[in-house]
Structure formats: structure tokens, C-alpha cells
Write an enzyme that holds these catalytic residues in place. Structure first.
Site, short mmCIF file in Angstrom:
data_model
loop_
_atom_site.label_atom_id
_atom_site.label_comp_id
_atom_site.label_asym_id
_atom_site.label_seq_id
_atom_site.Cartn_x
_atom_site.Cartn_y
_atom_site.Cartn_z
N ALA A 175 0.85 -1.21 0.00
CA ALA A 175 0.00 0.00 0.00
C ALA A 175 0.87 1.25 0.00
O ALA A 175 1.45 1.60 1.02
CB ALA A 175 -0.92 0.00 1.22
N GLY A 176 0.98 1.87 -1.19
CA GLY A 176 1.74 3.12 -1.30
C GLY A 176 0.80 4.24 -1.72
O GLY A 176 0.26 4.96 -0.89
N GLU A 189 3.27 18.72 3.25
CA GLU A 189 4.36 17.89 2.73
C GLU A 189 4.66 18.26 1.27
O GLU A 189 5.81 18.36 0.86
CB GLU A 189 3.97 16.41 2.83
CG GLU A 189 5.03 15.48 2.27
CD GLU A 189 4.82 14.01 2.65
OE1 GLU A 189 3.90 13.71 3.43
OE2 GLU A 189 5.59 13.17 2.15
N ARG A 190 3.60 18.50 0.51
CA ARG A 190 3.80 18.77 -0.92
C ARG A 190 4.39 20.15 -1.16
O ARG A 190 5.20 20.33 -2.08
CB ARG A 190 2.48 18.56 -1.67
CG ARG A 190 2.19 17.09 -1.75
CD ARG A 190 0.87 16.67 -2.33
NE ARG A 190 0.77 15.21 -2.13
CZ ARG A 190 -0.34 14.52 -2.12
NH1 ARG A 190 -1.50 15.13 -2.33
NH2 ARG A 190 -0.32 13.22 -1.92
N ARG A 213 34.96 25.21 -18.92
CA ARG A 213 35.30 24.10 -19.81
C ARG A 213 35.32 24.57 -21.27
O ARG A 213 34.40 25.27 -21.71
CB ARG A 213 34.25 23.00 -19.62
CG ARG A 213 34.39 21.82 -20.54
CD ARG A 213 35.37 20.83 -20.01
NE ARG A 213 35.46 19.67 -20.88
CZ ARG A 213 36.45 18.80 -20.83
NH1 ARG A 213 37.43 18.93 -19.95
NH2 ARG A 213 36.46 17.77 -21.65
N GLN A 237 23.95 16.85 -18.85
CA GLN A 237 24.36 16.73 -20.25
C GLN A 237 25.46 17.74 -20.58
O GLN A 237 26.43 17.43 -21.27
CB GLN A 237 23.13 16.97 -21.15
CG GLN A 237 23.37 16.78 -22.62
CD GLN A 237 23.57 15.31 -22.99
OE1 GLN A 237 23.27 14.41 -22.22
NE2 GLN A 237 24.12 15.06 -24.17
#
Ligand SMILES: Cc1cc2nc3c(=O)[nH]c(=O)nc-3n(C[C@H](O)[C@H](O)[C@H](O)COP(=O)(O)OP(=O)(O)OC[C@H]3O[C@@H](n4cnc5c(N)ncnc54)[C@H](O)[C@@H]3O)c2cc1C
Length: 383
Positions: free
Chosen positions: A132-133, A241-242, A267, A335
Site C-alpha cells: 500500500a503506497g 508535505e507537498r 570548460r 548533459q
């Protein structure tokens, strides 16, 4: 854009968090990552510095100020340094704190809050189970009546701070009335055990564990809130929480962007800096624009939350898009680092794996879309 969310006192607080990050977290970060655990001593130092008592009344040792902007700064500063927040201190300050503040009796507050604030008492929340998630109504842990108290049997998985926790707010099915109740399981209770620290893809400085309950005797005074109302409580608290994770998502991606800007300026290839290629410039411009848009929306959500007006749907929109943007931006950043982006020694590689979870936890992004779709008047297949 100038951020209008914070006042002077918040910025002073930011400085003290930044000092804590530099002095206590960064020098120890590699060790935390290797041991998959933040030292208890570091928790106590966070407590001493006043970071674990945000929103807790002064009579229990807390800040006495209920203002989520301080929590947001605590999370931002850790994320800005690339340090896991939502899977460590954030569980305590942003996720468990509201349960202990709003649902507890005076006796429970006196028992748990002083240690919670000082960092002596580390907390966790156990909702998710192996079966149960997303569908929390399917929780199978069960607490049967035993005299005045309960006998808890079941298990939890993916529990942040689970290995280190002194108390766990655990959701379990209970009878009379039927439904889910919230029971506080304490370290040392007979029948309470933990699995090994789970070997996660990222967020290595924080512990995550399975928990097992075998007929654990839970006294009546460890029930928080009313029996049978646990599902409602969990849904209500998910809004904070969100928004907490949304704040961190933006700050974490901004950190990767900052590091990438430095990298591409240094670079060189084909006699020019990597950052001078149009592709790099456009990719970074897009990333910057996306993050700025996200930050403005999240700041507005935090402001609404402080005013007690943030809705579950608004928080779900923030969680959905900030996690998508965070992952996209960090992928771009990786990337632009070329092969070095794939090497753990480079912060961007760690950011990449650390970010992947944000589309899954605090409700998966698919569930966020369901919540938002329901607000549009579309039928919810979950019933
Ligand atoms: C590092 C980490 C820390 C965590 N910390 C905690 C914690 O402290 N406490 C805690 O209780 N939990 C914690 N969790 C658990 C986390 O909240 C769950 O993993 C999450 O809610 C998803 O549940 P699940 O893993 O069972 O996935 P499932 O629910 O099995 O979902 C699998 C897939 O199916 C999709 N899906 C499910 N239902 C629907 C639907 N109705 N429509 C469309 N798609 C659907 C999901 O979006 C997902 O893509 C943590 C997880 C991790 C990995």
C-alpha cells in the site's frame, strides 16, 4: 524577480542555517553518505541551533513562531548545498511536527515535544507498506484492542529516518470505529524491529528503512487524534508535505544550474567555452526561465499556506511541476557536463540521482494529476 516572500527576520534565519550547513553538514557529508545516516550528534546540533523547533510553542522549547517561511528557508538552504532535506530533517520539521502539534493531548506534547525540539528524539512517519503506497486505504497493518490499548501487527517500508527514529507515527487499521488510526510506536517497544537501511539510488546521507511490528503493545496514551480518523488526518497533512518538497525541488535544481553555469564557462571545446555554444545558452536560458516561473508559483503557495489558504490541489500542482522541472533542469545540467556529469565526484551526478525520487514521493506525480483532474470535475477512477 525580487522575492517578496521573506522579511528581515527570515533572512537573518537564513544566515544561521547557511552557517550550520557550512560548519556541521558539509564537512561530514561524505561520511553521512557512506554510513547512510546522519549522526545523532548532528541532529542535536540542529536542535541546539533552534531548527527543529520551528512552529513549536516556546513552552515546549520551540521557536514559538508558527510561520512556515522559516521551514521553507531551512529546506532551501540545505537544498542549495545539495544536501538531502526532505529525507532527513524535513520529515521532522515539516511532516511529523504538524501531527504532534495539532493532534496530541497536553500530556503527549509534554512527553514528546521537548526531545523533538532538542534533537534527542528523532521522528518518522509510517504510512507506506509493501502492498500500500499510493493507495493508502489498502494499509494492512492492524491494531486490535488489548485492554485500554492496542496490539499492532504489520510492516512499513521506505520510511525516512526509520533506522534512527525514536518515535514513528504509524498508520494502522483499527476496529470500533473501523478505519485507520495513528499510533505512536516508540524505540524499544517489544515486537518493534527494523530492517537494514535500504540501498537507495540517491539521497544517500539520509536513512530509509523497513519497519516491522509483531504484536507491539501500544498504550492508549500513544494514540494521536481520534481513532478511525487517520485517513482524513493524513490527507490534510499532505498539503504541507507537498509544498515543503516543492520549495526544496526548486532550490535543489537552482543549485545544479549554478554549478553548471560555472562549469560551462570554464570548460572549453573547439577553442571556445562550452557555455558559448548556442545550444548551451538556449538550454540554460530555458532552465533558468522554468525555475524562475516555478519559484514564483511556489512562493505564492508558501504565502497562501502561511495564511492558512493553500488548497490540496494548489499544493499538488506545485509538487507535480516543480519535480518535473527539477528533473528536467538537472538532466540538462548533467548533459552539459559531458562525461564528467556521469561521475559521482561531480555534484551534478549526485543531484541527478537525488532528484529522481521527487516525482515519486509525497504522492506520485500520477496521483498529483488525479488530484488536479478531480478538481476539474473529471471522474476519479479511485472512487
Ligand atoms: C526514498 C523514499 C522515502 C520515502 N519516505 C517515506 C516516509 O517517510 N513515509 C512513508 O510513509 N512513505 C515514504 N515513502 C513512500 C512513498 O511515498 C511511496 O513510494 C509513494 O507514495 C508511491 O507508493 P509505491 O511505492 O507503493 O508505488 P505504487 O503505489 O505501487 O505505484 C506504482 C506506480 O503506479 C502508479 N499508480 C498508482 N496508482 C495510480 C493511479 N490511481 N493512477 C495512475 N497511476 C497510478 C504510480 O504513480 C507509480 O508510477 C518513501 C519512498 C522513498 C523511495
Amino acid at each position: 524577480m525580487r522575492r517578496a516572500l521573506f522579511e528581515d527576520e527570515h533572512e537573518w534565519f537564513r544566515e544561521s542555517v547557511a552557517t550550520f550547513v557550512d560548519r556541521e553538514l558539509m564537512p561530514n557529508r561524505e561520511r553521512f553518505r557512506e554510513q547512510r545516516l546522519i549522526d545523532r550528534e548532528t541532529w542535536r546540533k540542529a536542535g541546539e541551533a533552534g531548527f527543529l523547533g520551528l512552529g513549536v510553542p516556546a513552552e515546549y522549547g520551540g521557536s514559538g513562531v508558527d510561520d512556515f517561511r522559516f521551514n521553507a528557508i531551512f529546506g532551501e538552504e540545505l537544498a542549495r548545498a545539495g544536501f538531502a532535506y526532505s529525507s532527513s530533517f524535513g520529515i521532522q520539521t515539516d511532516i511529523v511536527a504538524p501531527y504532534l502539534l495539532r493532534l496530541t493531548t497536553e500530556e503527549q506534547k509534554r512527553r514528546w515535544l521537548p526531545g523533538f525540539v532538542s534533537g534527542e528524539l528523532i521522528s518518522a512517519i509510517g504510512m507506506t507498506e509493501p502492498a500500500a503506497g499510493s493507495d493508502l486505504r489498502g494499509i494492512q497493518s492492524t491494531a486490535r484492542r488489548d485492554g485500554e490499548g492496542w496490539r499492532l501487527t504489520g510492516s512499513k517500508t521506505f520510511i525516512t529516518n526509520g533506522y534512527n527514529a525514536d518515535i514513528v507515527v504509524a498508520a494502522a487499521q483499527t476496529p470500533d470505529p473501523g478505519g485507520i488510526s495513528l499510533l505512536v510506536v516508540e524505540d524499544g517497544m517489544e515486537g518493534f524491529s527494523r530492517g537494514n537501511k535500504l540501498d537507495k539510488l540517491g539521497q544517500h546521507e539520509a536513512d530509509t528503512a523497513e519497519l516491522f511490528f509483531d504484536e507491539v503493545a501500544i498504550p492508549a496514551e500513544n494514540l494521536i487524534g481520534e481513532p478511525g480518523r487517520g485517513m482524513r488526518y493524513m490527507m490534510d497533512h499532505l498539503t504541507q508535505e507537498r509544498i515543503s518538497t516543492s520549495v526544496v525541488n526548486v532550490a535543489h535544481a537552482a543549485n545544479a544550474l549554478r554549478l553548471t553555469l560555472e562549469y560551462v564557462n570554464d570548460r572549453r571545446a573547439f577553442g571556445r567555452s562550452i557555455g558559448s555554444f548556442q545550444n548551451s545558452r538556449f538550454a540554460l536560458a530555458e532552465a533558468d526561465a522554468e525555475l524562475e516561473m516555478a519559484r514564483v508559483y511556489v512562493d505564492r503557495c508558501v504565502e497562501a499556506h502561511v495564511a492558512g489558504e493553500l488548497t490540496a490541489v494548489e499544493a499538488s500542482k506545485a509538487k507535480l511541476l516543480t519535480s518535473e522541472i527539477q528533473n528536467r533542469v538537472i538532466d540538462t545540467c548533467l548533459q552539459l557536463h559531458g562525461g564528467y556529469g556521469y561521475i559521482q565526484e561531480y555534484e551534478v551526478a549526485r543531484s541527478f540521482v537525488d532528484a529522481r525520487i521527487t516525482r515519486i514521493w509525497a504522492g506520485t506525480n500520477e496521483i498529483m494529476k488525479e488530484v488536479i483532474a478531480r478538481s476539474l470535475g473529471l471522474e476519479d477512477p479511485r472512487g
